[in-house]
Scaffold this active site. Structure first.
Site, short mmCIF file in Angstrom:
data_model
loop_
_atom_site.label_atom_id
_atom_site.label_comp_id
_atom_site.label_asym_id
_atom_site.label_seq_id
_atom_site.Cartn_x
_atom_site.Cartn_y
_atom_site.Cartn_z
N ARG A 1 42.71 35.81 38.60
CA ARG A 1 43.57 36.79 37.33
C ARG A 1 44.57 37.56 39.00
O ARG A 1 43.91 37.36 40.64
CB ARG A 1 41.88 37.71 37.04
CG ARG A 1 43.01 38.77 36.59
CD ARG A 1 41.52 39.37 35.57
NE ARG A 1 42.13 39.76 34.84
CZ ARG A 1 41.70 41.24 34.29
NH1 ARG A 1 40.30 41.05 34.64
NH2 ARG A 1 41.86 42.46 33.16
N TYR B 1 43.19 33.91 34.32
CA TYR B 1 42.98 34.75 33.27
C TYR B 1 43.83 34.72 32.88
O TYR B 1 44.28 34.80 31.28
CB TYR B 1 42.35 36.06 33.84
CG TYR B 1 42.39 36.64 32.88
CD1 TYR B 1 41.11 36.86 32.81
CD2 TYR B 1 43.17 37.95 32.20
CE1 TYR B 1 40.70 37.46 31.39
CE2 TYR B 1 42.76 38.56 31.44
CZ TYR B 1 41.84 38.68 31.12
OH TYR B 1 40.82 39.26 30.24
N LYS C 1 38.30 45.37 29.05
CA LYS C 1 39.53 45.29 27.90
C LYS C 1 40.38 44.46 28.16
O LYS C 1 40.54 43.56 26.89
CB LYS C 1 40.75 46.42 28.34
CG LYS C 1 40.27 48.17 28.12
CD LYS C 1 41.55 48.64 28.46
CE LYS C 1 41.36 49.97 28.53
NZ LYS C 1 43.14 50.87 28.59
N GLY C 2 40.20 43.54 29.26
CA GLY C 2 40.63 41.90 28.76
C GLY C 2 42.32 41.95 28.94
O GLY C 2 42.97 41.31 29.43
N HIS D 1 30.07 34.37 41.97
CA HIS D 1 31.12 35.28 42.45
C HIS D 1 31.93 34.43 43.93
O HIS D 1 32.63 34.96 45.08
CB HIS D 1 31.94 37.01 42.28
CG HIS D 1 31.29 37.16 41.13
ND1 HIS D 1 30.06 37.89 40.34
CD2 HIS D 1 31.76 37.30 40.02
CE1 HIS D 1 29.92 38.32 39.40
NE2 HIS D 1 30.79 37.83 38.95
N SER E 1 39.50 46.61 37.17
CA SER E 1 38.25 45.84 36.10
C SER E 1 37.12 46.33 37.32
O SER E 1 36.43 46.31 36.10
CB SER E 1 38.59 44.37 35.60
OG SER E 1 37.61 43.73 35.27
#
Length: 258
Positions: free
Chosen positions: A88, A151, A217-218, A67, A96
């Site tokens: 993202r 993403y 969930k994505g 990260h 998230s």
């Protein structure tokens, strides 16, 4: 996706935990040594925490995930490595990460989302600030050893992103192989893959058993189910200020997504 593409779609080889295939560069920096020691007797993802901070002992080529921003990694990384950078939209990142910080027992965030958003924007949460992180990588996106992907583009058209990453890694696959990989990576299958969803984390005490799953969930645009109008407006102003002088744009929601 990256590991399977680089390993010529070795689905059997992928049936191992992430810790066995990837070196998590920043785990030791993010986790207190005493906490790691407490978890060590029962965890399996612990293997990585006991390993030295290099990947020379792993099969080549080795795979590293982190990260950390590029400026906090070895300055020669782009000279010797291929980097796939995934960005993202910040609102979904925030939501998230809120759930992730509640899930991890060694983080154990107990505040509400409003408090988390405040800390997130102020850069007071671990792994923040995220805007500067993404802007830095975006400005380096034309480097031949960086593949910068969103993403949201994977959620919109996964097959195209698979082909793009494959080309970057010097691989070529048939349409059937790309479709098979896309099906394997479909979020429902991804979430049900115990090798990815890290179910061992709950048994080990690394995750709370009653606060959701590692893979949640994505969904692109899930932030709309969490942000109040006031939170969203404040976040928009913060994003606009951070993005001044850049041409980086984010997709905040999708009509159709996989």
């Amino acid at each position: 996706m990256v590991w399977l593409i680089a390993n010529d779609l070795d689905y059997d080889g992928a049936k191992t935990t992430l810790s066995e295939r990837w070196h998590f560069l920043d785990l030791n920096a993010l986790t207190d040594k005493d906490i790691l020691a407490q978890l060590a007797p029962v965890r399996r993802m612990e293997d990585i925490s006991q390993q030295p901070n290099n990947s020379s002992h792993r099969a080549q080529p080795s795979f590293v995930k982190t990260h950390l921003p590029l400026s906090m990694i070895n300055p020669r990384v782009l000279d010797v490595c291929k980097v796939v950078y995934v960005a993202r939209n910040p609102k979904d990142v925030c939501v998230s990460f809120f759930h992730h910080c509640r899930l991890l027992t060694h983080v154990d965030f107990l505040g509400d989302l409003q408090m988390f958003v405040k800390y997130f924007m102020e850069g007071r949460m671990v792994a923040t600030p995220v805007m500067e992180h993404m802007i830095e990588a975006w400005n380096m996106r034309h480097h031949p050893n960086i593949c910068f992907i969103f993403y949201e583009d994977m959620k919109r058209d996964l097959q195209s992103e698979i082909r793009r990453v494959a080309k970057f890694l010097g691989k070529s696959f048939s349409c059937e192989q790309v479709d098979e990989l896309a099906e394997h990576l479909h979020f429902d299958n991804f979430k049900n893959n115990s090798y990815v969803n890290r179910e061992e984390g709950k048994a080990s005490g690394f995750f709370y058993a009653d606060r959701g799953d590692f893979i949640r969930k994505g969904k692109t645009g899930d932030w709309k189910n969490h942000f109040t109008p006031e939170m969203s407006a404040k976040f928009d102003r913060w994003m606009a200020e951070k993005l001044k002088g850049t041409d980086l744009l984010f997709t905040m929601e999708l009509e159709k997504q996989h």
